[in-house]
Scaffold this motif. Structure first.
Motif, PDB file in Angstrom:
ATOM      1  N   MET A   1       1.816   1.862  -3.451  1.00 37.31           N
ATOM      2  CA  MET A   1       0.638   2.350  -4.178  1.00 37.31           C
ATOM      3  C   MET A   1       0.482   3.856  -3.965  1.00 37.31           C
ATOM      4  O   MET A   1       0.245   4.618  -4.906  1.00 37.31           O
ATOM      5  CB  MET A   1      -0.586   1.600  -3.647  1.00 37.31           C
ATOM      6  CG  MET A   1      -1.833   1.771  -4.448  1.00 37.31           C
ATOM      7  SD  MET A   1      -1.763   0.822  -5.989  1.00 37.31           S
ATOM      8  CE  MET A   1      -2.348  -0.765  -5.402  1.00 37.31           C
ATOM      9  N   LEU A   2       0.619   4.292  -2.722  1.00 40.34           N
ATOM     10  CA  LEU A   2       0.520   5.720  -2.413  1.00 40.34           C
ATOM     11  C   LEU A   2       1.619   6.517  -3.089  1.00 40.34           C
ATOM     12  O   LEU A   2       1.412   7.666  -3.475  1.00 40.34           O
ATOM     13  CB  LEU A   2       0.630   5.937  -0.912  1.00 40.34           C
ATOM     14  CG  LEU A   2      -0.661   6.040  -0.154  1.00 40.34           C
ATOM     15  CD1 LEU A   2      -0.402   6.547   1.243  1.00 40.34           C
ATOM     16  CD2 LEU A   2      -1.616   6.972  -0.868  1.00 40.34           C
TER      17      LEU A   2
ATOM     18  N   GLN B   1       1.604  10.182  -5.189  1.00 44.63           N
ATOM     19  CA  GLN B   1       2.534  11.276  -4.953  1.00 44.63           C
ATOM     20  C   GLN B   1       3.230  11.693  -6.236  1.00 44.63           C
ATOM     21  O   GLN B   1       3.316  12.863  -6.565  1.00 44.63           O
ATOM     22  CB  GLN B   1       3.599  10.820  -3.961  1.00 44.63           C
ATOM     23  CG  GLN B   1       3.037  10.399  -2.630  1.00 44.63           C
ATOM     24  CD  GLN B   1       3.305  11.431  -1.583  1.00 44.63           C
ATOM     25  OE1 GLN B   1       4.296  12.095  -1.648  1.00 44.63           O
ATOM     26  NE2 GLN B   1       2.407  11.583  -0.645  1.00 44.63           N
TER      27      GLN B   1
ATOM     28  N   TRP C   1       0.833  -1.206   0.000  1.00 45.45           N
ATOM     29  CA  TRP C   1       0.000   0.000   0.000  1.00 45.45           C
ATOM     30  C   TRP C   1       0.863   1.248   0.000  1.00 45.45           C
ATOM     31  O   TRP C   1       0.513   2.261  -0.589  1.00 45.45           O
ATOM     32  CB  TRP C   1      -0.943  -0.002   1.212  1.00 45.45           C
ATOM     33  CG  TRP C   1      -2.050  -0.978   1.002  1.00 45.45           C
ATOM     34  CD1 TRP C   1      -2.156  -2.208   1.569  1.00 45.45           C
ATOM     35  CD2 TRP C   1      -3.160  -0.840   0.132  1.00 45.45           C
ATOM     36  NE1 TRP C   1      -3.274  -2.849   1.092  1.00 45.45           N
ATOM     37  CE2 TRP C   1      -3.916  -2.035   0.225  1.00 45.45           C
ATOM     38  CE3 TRP C   1      -3.601   0.168  -0.729  1.00 45.45           C
ATOM     39  CZ2 TRP C   1      -5.080  -2.245  -0.507  1.00 45.45           C
ATOM     40  CZ3 TRP C   1      -4.770  -0.032  -1.455  1.00 45.45           C
ATOM     41  CH2 TRP C   1      -5.493  -1.228  -1.342  1.00 45.45           C
ATOM     42  N   HIS C   2       2.023   1.165   0.651  1.00 44.18           N
ATOM     43  CA  HIS C   2       2.909   2.318   0.664  1.00 44.18           C
ATOM     44  C   HIS C   2       3.429   2.612  -0.746  1.00 44.18           C
ATOM     45  O   HIS C   2       3.496   3.768  -1.169  1.00 44.18           O
ATOM     46  CB  HIS C   2       4.079   2.076   1.635  1.00 44.18           C
ATOM     47  CG  HIS C   2       5.007   3.242   1.741  1.00 44.18           C
ATOM     48  ND1 HIS C   2       4.576   4.482   2.129  1.00 44.18           N
ATOM     49  CD2 HIS C   2       6.328   3.370   1.472  1.00 44.18           C
ATOM     50  CE1 HIS C   2       5.602   5.322   2.114  1.00 44.18           C
ATOM     51  NE2 HIS C   2       6.674   4.675   1.714  1.00 44.18           N
TER      52      HIS C   2
END
Lengths: 221, 221
Positions: free
Chosen positions: B81-82, B86, B78-79
């Motif tokens: 994905m974020l 950004q 998920w990190h």
């Protein structure tokens, strides 16, 4: 000082200084003959403000004129002076934007905000776009965002120089606009930091850690 | 479902859906004959995301493509994905922007931010503009602004839906952009509230309350 010296002191070309005079942004100098005038330190300070508003905050000539008109007839109080900065920076009033969610939020916060404050319309518009974009934000989260904005505003107001109206307006207008970008960048960076700590290797699919992460459906049946 | 039903389910005209297919934003359907294909719920969800990115966050087609390419080859975490959200939202890398002040601030904050994070360049650029605009901000005030941005980011990350990558990216991209405007409006409104309480009728000149408020010099000698 003469026009050429004013130009030299500020680094602004004579033709540009004359343009600001014609546009009424810069007060006329004191005439010393039929064709020339002298200028003083107030003109230097005004020119620095005009450049900061145009270069730093990317204001239009019309927006700059609203700032300089305020300086020529300054409000009685610092709070009134800041109100000018606010009204210059706010977007045009929108017809037909739903204001109830913004009004409800401001009532809940109990902030001292004028009924006709231009930023009130900005908030209404921003909340309407959020809604139209399908992003739902809980009242609790909105209160949290408001607390974060308030923390920034406390720093803004404490940092406001009150030695001259020019310095105060320059900081209020240019500082507000330029710090928007600093705050936006810091929020992105903080998201990265918070995400790293929150998700710490949590996987997007497969061996998920809990029910919160549903198997990603990718079937193309 | 057929193309016409996909259009009906999403309210997006057939010609627009075909445009998204040609641009590679929407995966092809499953062919059922030489001239037609069928689509399913994943296409509906993808179309909703595309519309939200274009309408809500005002992304370009190229930016949307970077989001959909991530969905077609999703990062493991998920990190990660974020990180896509950004990088899509950050401006182009700048040559020649002084990065030392941003690096120093981030070191002081101790945030887990990648060396090549695009938001790092955004921060460097925003701080350089602040400096060029003649707005000086103390390290202590910068830390305060960072804390305010971090409080917003904590809410952002907690509100992130992790049921599907589409939902997460939609919220991360569209929610981040649209909440920028909410936060900007709230900061203006909070300034008004804080200014009202801080200055409470303090006058701009004349009978000033202290040395901090110097007599405004308006002589035109």
């Amino acid at each position: 000082m003469r026009m050429s010296e004013l130009s030299g002191a500020t680094g602004i070309p004579v033709a540009t200084v004359k343009f600001y005079l014609r546009e009424g942004l810069l007060p006329a100098g004191t005439p010393i003959s039929a064709t020339s005038a002298v200028y003083d330190g107030t003109h230097v300070e005004r020119l620095r403000l005009i450049r900061a508003l145009i270069e730093g905050a990317a204001l239009s000539i019309a927006q700059v004129r609203r700032v300089t008109q305020t300086l020529d007839n300054p409000p009685d109080t610092w709070h009134g002076m800041l109100g000018t900065a606010q009204s210059v920076l706010c977007g045009p009033a929108d017809e037909g934007v739903e204001t109830a969610p913004a009004d409800a939020l401001l009532r809940r916060l109990g902030w001292a905000v004028g009924e006709c404050s231009p930023a009130r319309a900005d908030l209404a518009r921003a909340l309407a776009r959020l809604d139209a974009g399908g992003i739902s934000v809980s009242p609790q989260d909105l209160d949290g965002y408001a607390a974060s904005a308030q923390a920034a505003a406390v720093i803004d107001v404490a940092a406001l120089p009150t030695d001259t109206p020019e310095a105060a307006l320059r900081r209020a207008v240019v500082g507000t606009v330029l710090l928007d970008n600093v705050l936006i960048a810091l929020r992105r960076l903080a998201q990265e930091d918070v995400s790293a700590r929150t998700f710490a290797g949590r996987r997007t699919s497969g061996a998920a850690t809990g029910a919160a992460i549903a198997e990603t459906s990718r079937s193309t049946g």
